[in-house]
Design a protein around this motif. Structure first.
Motif, PDB file in Angstrom:
ATOM      1  N   PHE A  70       0.003   7.911  12.075  1.00  0.00           N
ATOM      2  CA  PHE A  70      -0.577   8.009  13.406  1.00  0.00           C
ATOM      3  C   PHE A  70      -0.245   6.741  14.175  1.00  0.00           C
ATOM      4  CE2 PHE A  70      -4.181   6.760  16.169  1.00  0.00           C
ATOM      5  CZ  PHE A  70      -4.037   7.740  17.144  1.00  0.00           C
ATOM      6  N   PRO A  72      -0.526   6.004  18.424  1.00  0.00           N
ATOM      7  CA  PRO A  72      -0.611   6.525  19.794  1.00  0.00           C
ATOM      8  C   PRO A  72       0.400   5.917  20.747  1.00  0.00           C
ATOM      9  CG  PRO A  72      -2.400   4.990  19.368  1.00  0.00           C
ATOM     10  CD  PRO A  72      -1.718   5.221  18.045  1.00  0.00           C
ATOM     11  N   ARG A  86      -0.626  13.382  16.217  1.00  0.00           N
ATOM     12  CA  ARG A  86      -0.771  12.759  17.536  1.00  0.00           C
ATOM     13  C   ARG A  86      -2.201  12.357  17.825  1.00  0.00           C
ATOM     14  NH1 ARG A  86       4.038  10.993  17.740  1.00  0.00           N
ATOM     15  NH2 ARG A  86       5.596  12.636  17.390  1.00  0.00           N
ATOM     16  N   SER A  87      -3.130  12.853  17.004  1.00  0.00           N
ATOM     17  CA  SER A  87      -4.536  12.491  17.134  1.00  0.00           C
ATOM     18  C   SER A  87      -5.172  12.542  15.759  1.00  0.00           C
ATOM     19  CB  SER A  87      -5.252  13.461  18.077  1.00  0.00           C
ATOM     20  OG  SER A  87      -6.659  13.292  18.004  1.00  0.00           O
ATOM     21  N   ALA A  89      -8.001  13.447  15.189  1.00  0.00           N
ATOM     22  CA  ALA A  89      -8.825  14.653  15.154  1.00  0.00           C
ATOM     23  C   ALA A  89      -8.095  15.818  14.483  1.00  0.00           C
ATOM     24  CB  ALA A  89      -9.239  15.042  16.566  1.00  0.00           C
ATOM     25  N   GLU A  90      -6.770  15.719  14.371  1.00  0.00           N
ATOM     26  CA  GLU A  90      -6.008  16.770  13.697  1.00  0.00           C
ATOM     27  C   GLU A  90      -6.275  16.799  12.195  1.00  0.00           C
ATOM     28  OE1 GLU A  90      -1.820  16.718  14.553  1.00  0.00           O
ATOM     29  OE2 GLU A  90      -2.159  15.961  16.590  1.00  0.00           O
ATOM     30  N   GLU A 112     -12.377  -0.142  20.306  1.00  0.00           N
ATOM     31  CA  GLU A 112     -11.325   0.525  19.549  1.00  0.00           C
ATOM     32  C   GLU A 112     -11.461   0.241  18.057  1.00  0.00           C
ATOM     33  OE1 GLU A 112      -7.655   0.520  22.744  1.00  0.00           O
ATOM     34  OE2 GLU A 112      -8.189  -1.362  21.752  1.00  0.00           O
ATOM     35  N   GLU A 115     -14.116   2.440  16.752  1.00  0.00           N
ATOM     36  CA  GLU A 115     -13.615   3.800  16.580  1.00  0.00           C
ATOM     37  C   GLU A 115     -12.745   3.908  15.323  1.00  0.00           C
ATOM     38  OE1 GLU A 115     -11.163   7.243  19.086  1.00  0.00           O
ATOM     39  OE2 GLU A 115     -11.435   5.239  19.934  1.00  0.00           O
ATOM     40  N   GLU A 119     -13.746   6.546  12.473  1.00  0.00           N
ATOM     41  CA  GLU A 119     -12.837   7.604  12.051  1.00  0.00           C
ATOM     42  C   GLU A 119     -12.418   7.424  10.589  1.00  0.00           C
ATOM     43  OE1 GLU A 119     -11.012  10.571  14.108  1.00  0.00           O
ATOM     44  OE2 GLU A 119     -13.171  10.213  13.904  1.00  0.00           O
TER      45      GLU A 119
END
Length: 229
Positions: A70, A72, A86-87, A89-90, A112, A115, A119
């Motif tokens: 990953f 971004p 790309r995220s 969340a995938e 950030e 986060e 995550e």
């Protein structure tokens, strides 16, 4: 306007043999820690995977691993031997046994970084591990880095003389740069180590390129930490 200096020329292909040695050593340490830490047939995520080079090296050493990347800020990362998302969340919950972040966290703002750890806790399985490296910005090596920056790449130092003196000889970090994405100024690896100790159990604390030397003789700090329940 000066042309952007390619990242490889600033690091593993630097004209400065000491800088080149330092960056090639950190790459070797990162690869060793990742491939030794990930369990058999485990899943590893590289947070900030760039062009996917590190994941391709992992695939060569550990073909049993399921590899995810990953980043971004990077377009066109190679997906050979890995899955580029790309995220985050995938990825489903508790997907990963290990999460790597090499030379990335120093560029994150506090929200950030929050986060990233949030995550990570979602993605890691129980007993999952972080494998991290960040630059050591301080000690006499900072003077060498700034001299290298000025002489080889014609870039003036971001530091005032007072800031450079305090950071290099007193271990007092300078104020953080407003542009964290493009600067290491003021980053303090010790603060990240404290945060990591709150998030998990730190199993490995390492330095590079001279693991036997004190932190102020090195340019990178490495950590392996286990997710805290």
């Amino acid at each position: 306007m000066k042309a952007e200096v390619p990242y490889a020329k600033q690091t593993v292909c630097s004209p400065n043999p000491l800088a080149r040695f330092s960056h090639r050593t950190r790459h070797a340490v990162a690869l060793r820690l990742a491939t030794e830490t990930a369990p058999p047939r485990g899943a590893l995520l590289d947070f900030g995977c760039g062009d996917g080079h590190f994941l391709r090296q992992c695939a060569l050493r550990r073909p049993d691993l399921r590899l995810f990347g990953f980043d971004p800020g990077w377009e066109g990362a190679s997906s050979e031997g890995c899955v580029i998302v790309r995220s985050l969340a995938e990825l489903p919950d508790h997907q990963c046994d290990a999460i790597c972040a090499f030379e990335v966290l120093e560029h994150l703002f506090e929200s950030e970084l929050d986060e990233f750890f949030s995550e990570s806790r979602r993605l890691l399985r129980p007993g999952g591990r972080w494998i991290l490296s960040v630059p050591i910005i301080g000690g006499p090596t900072l003077l060498l880095k700034e001299l290298n920056r000025c002489l080889l790449f014609s870039r003036w130092s971001e530091y005032t003389a007072r800031e450079l003196w305090r950071a290099s000889f007193l271990g007092i970090p300078a104020p953080r740069a407003s542009d964290r994405k493009g600067s290491h100024k003021g980053f303090d690896f010790r603060q990240l180590e404290e945060r990591l100790s709150r998030e998990g159990k730190v199993l490995v604390r390492g330095r590079s390129p001279f693991p036997w030397a004190p932190w102020w003789c090195n340019s990178q700090a490495f950590y392996v930490a286990e997710l805290r329940a």
